[in-house]
Design an enzyme around this catalytic site. Structure first.
Site, PDB file in Angstrom:
ATOM      1  N   LYS A  84      30.073 104.543   6.282  1.00  0.00           N
ATOM      2  CA  LYS A  84      29.169 103.459   5.910  1.00  0.00           C
ATOM      3  C   LYS A  84      27.739 103.935   5.744  1.00  0.00           C
ATOM      4  O   LYS A  84      26.921 103.273   5.087  1.00  0.00           O
ATOM      5  CB  LYS A  84      29.221 102.339   6.962  1.00  0.00           C
ATOM      6  CG  LYS A  84      30.557 101.636   7.074  1.00  0.00           C
ATOM      7  CD  LYS A  84      30.562 100.341   6.321  1.00  0.00           C
ATOM      8  CE  LYS A  84      31.857  99.571   6.523  1.00  0.00           C
ATOM      9  NZ  LYS A  84      31.852  98.260   5.883  1.00  0.00           N
ATOM     10  N   ASP A 108      30.420  94.247  11.542  1.00  0.00           N
ATOM     11  CA  ASP A 108      31.244  94.529  12.714  1.00  0.00           C
ATOM     12  C   ASP A 108      30.714  95.756  13.449  1.00  0.00           C
ATOM     13  O   ASP A 108      31.234  96.110  14.501  1.00  0.00           O
ATOM     14  CB  ASP A 108      32.693  94.786  12.297  1.00  0.00           C
ATOM     15  CG  ASP A 108      33.404  93.511  11.870  1.00  0.00           C
ATOM     16  OD1 ASP A 108      33.377  92.545  12.640  1.00  0.00           O
ATOM     17  OD2 ASP A 108      33.973  93.486  10.767  1.00  0.00           O
TER      18      ASP A 108
END
Length: 397
Positions: free
Chosen positions: A80, A128
């Site tokens: 990410k 998350d």
């Protein structure tokens, strides 16, 4: 010791592929080229390892297993890092260019030429854990304020990691999808800017930039291979990772691109349901999965455009496979490299091993002794406490 359940029931749906050109239209070759040119200039950039798990491949009866280990990525522990930070940089470039009335370059944002202007632009997102950490890291580097919304089940370790990068973290009582709604609402009310990895009607550029950033990882894989894998097992979530990887593989390998298999927790199976219905479908999450990064109930519309044309199969895996898969990587078969992976990294590995235990499912997936399978190890140990608990379960037993 091969610490893995001998029997595990996987859900399977054979995709009904649509015809189309989404791999070129939604994510263009220029999108990938621009992200690659910029991200490879970031301080600390280096390709992450592509590990061959030769002993495991022999054990389960396939020709090869390649595991792209994203644990070392920019010290953030996750693929990410390529997405949220790059999307933040692109958003700041666009906004500052508009405010100043002249074009500002990505290099200008990277080098801090307009840091005072960036300080007036607040970026927000729901997460998350890993996307938020990437966004917080990018905002810290580029000088923009950052607000991150997390749901009730996000671990405190992951929340603190984002605070340590300068983000203001807001925890809500609901689930991931509720945190997305709140982030959007408060951004609209306050003139802030959402940097999300999921798209919705009227919102597409930041998710496109996120997926374009992931293309750097895909290109690293392609550059290191002389032959395309036969299969790629990709974890689900909202679909951004899968779509970015699939588009990059298809653009590079053309008709020789690998067969695409999407893997999700059975507790958060929005892409599986979308594959079953043939259209983007929301899944009601009732119990949170241990694979926190995959706990998403609503697919990204933009990602689904690509996946609906490219995916061959959708699988779901039970929670019972998560911990054994983490331990199997950390304590591998003799001859394989030890890898410390997070819970969301092992979805593809778990599904591959379990599928090879089921002759009928292996046949449906085209998994033979010659199969060469690519897996994306999307995160390293992003929460040491959870990793220690998983590893300790085996010791206690």
């Amino acid at each position: 010791m091969f610490d893995f359940p001998s029997v595990a029931k996987l859900g399977h749906v054979a995709a009904r592929k649509r015809d189309g050109d989404a791999v070129e239209r939604v994510l263009s070759r220029q999108d990938f080229a621009t992200s690659r040119a910029e991200i490879t200039q970031w301080q600390g950039y280096q390709p992450t390892p592509l590990v061959s798990l030769t002993a495991l491949a022999a054990k389960i009866g396939v020709g090869g297993i390649l595991y792209k280990d994203e644990g070392p990525r920019f010290g953030l522990g996750s693929f990410k890092a390529l997405g949220g930070s790059y999307a933040a940089q692109r958003l700041l470039q666009r906004q500052i260019s508009a405010r100043l009335g002249h074009e500002v370059s990505l290099e200008d944002i990277r080098t801090g030429t307009y840091r005072s202007e960036a300080a007036e632009i607040t970026l927000v997102s729901a997460t998350d854990g890993n996307h938020g950490r990437s966004l917080a890291w990018g905002c810290q580097r580029f000088g923009a304020p950052c607000r991150i919304y997390i749901h009730a089940e996000v671990s405190e370790g992951r929340a603190q990691a984002m605070r340590d990068l300068g983000a203001e973290v807001i925890r809500i009582a609901g689930d991931y999808d509720a945190s997305v709604i709140l982030a959007k609402q408060e951004a609209a009310d306050n003139g802030w800017f959402v940097v999300s990895d999921t798209s919705w009607e009227g919102y597409s550029q930041p998710p496109r930039d996120v997926m374009a950033g992931y293309g750097v990882m895909t290109q690293e894989i392609c550059d290191s291979l002389e032959q395309a894998p036969t299969h790629v097992f990709l974890q689900g979530g909202v679909g951004g990772l899968a779509a970015g990887v699939v588009a990059g593989l298809r653009q590079h390998w053309g008709t020789q691109a690998p067969r695409v298999v999407i893997v999700e927790p059975e507790l958060a199976a929005c892409l599986f349901e979308s594959g079953r219905t043939g259209e983007a479908t929301t899944f009601a999450i009732e119990t949170e999965t241990l694979m926190a990064g995959l706990s998403c109930g609503e697919p990204s519309g933009m990602a689904w455009e690509i996946l609906s044309e490219e995916v061959s199969d959708f699988l779901t895996i039970p929670e019972s496979l998560v911990a054994p898969s983490v331990r199997l990587l950390a304590r591998p078969l003799p001859g394989d490299t030890a890898i410390e992976a997070g819970e969301s990294a092992i979805a593809g590995l778990a599904a591959l091993i379990a599928a090879r235990e089921d002759a009928d499912l292996s046949r449906k997936l085209g998994l033979t002794a010659e199969a060469r399978v690519l897996l994306i190890g999307s995160e390293g140990v992003t929460d040491p406490a959870i990793f220690a608990q998983i590893m300790g379960e085996s010791d206690a037993a």
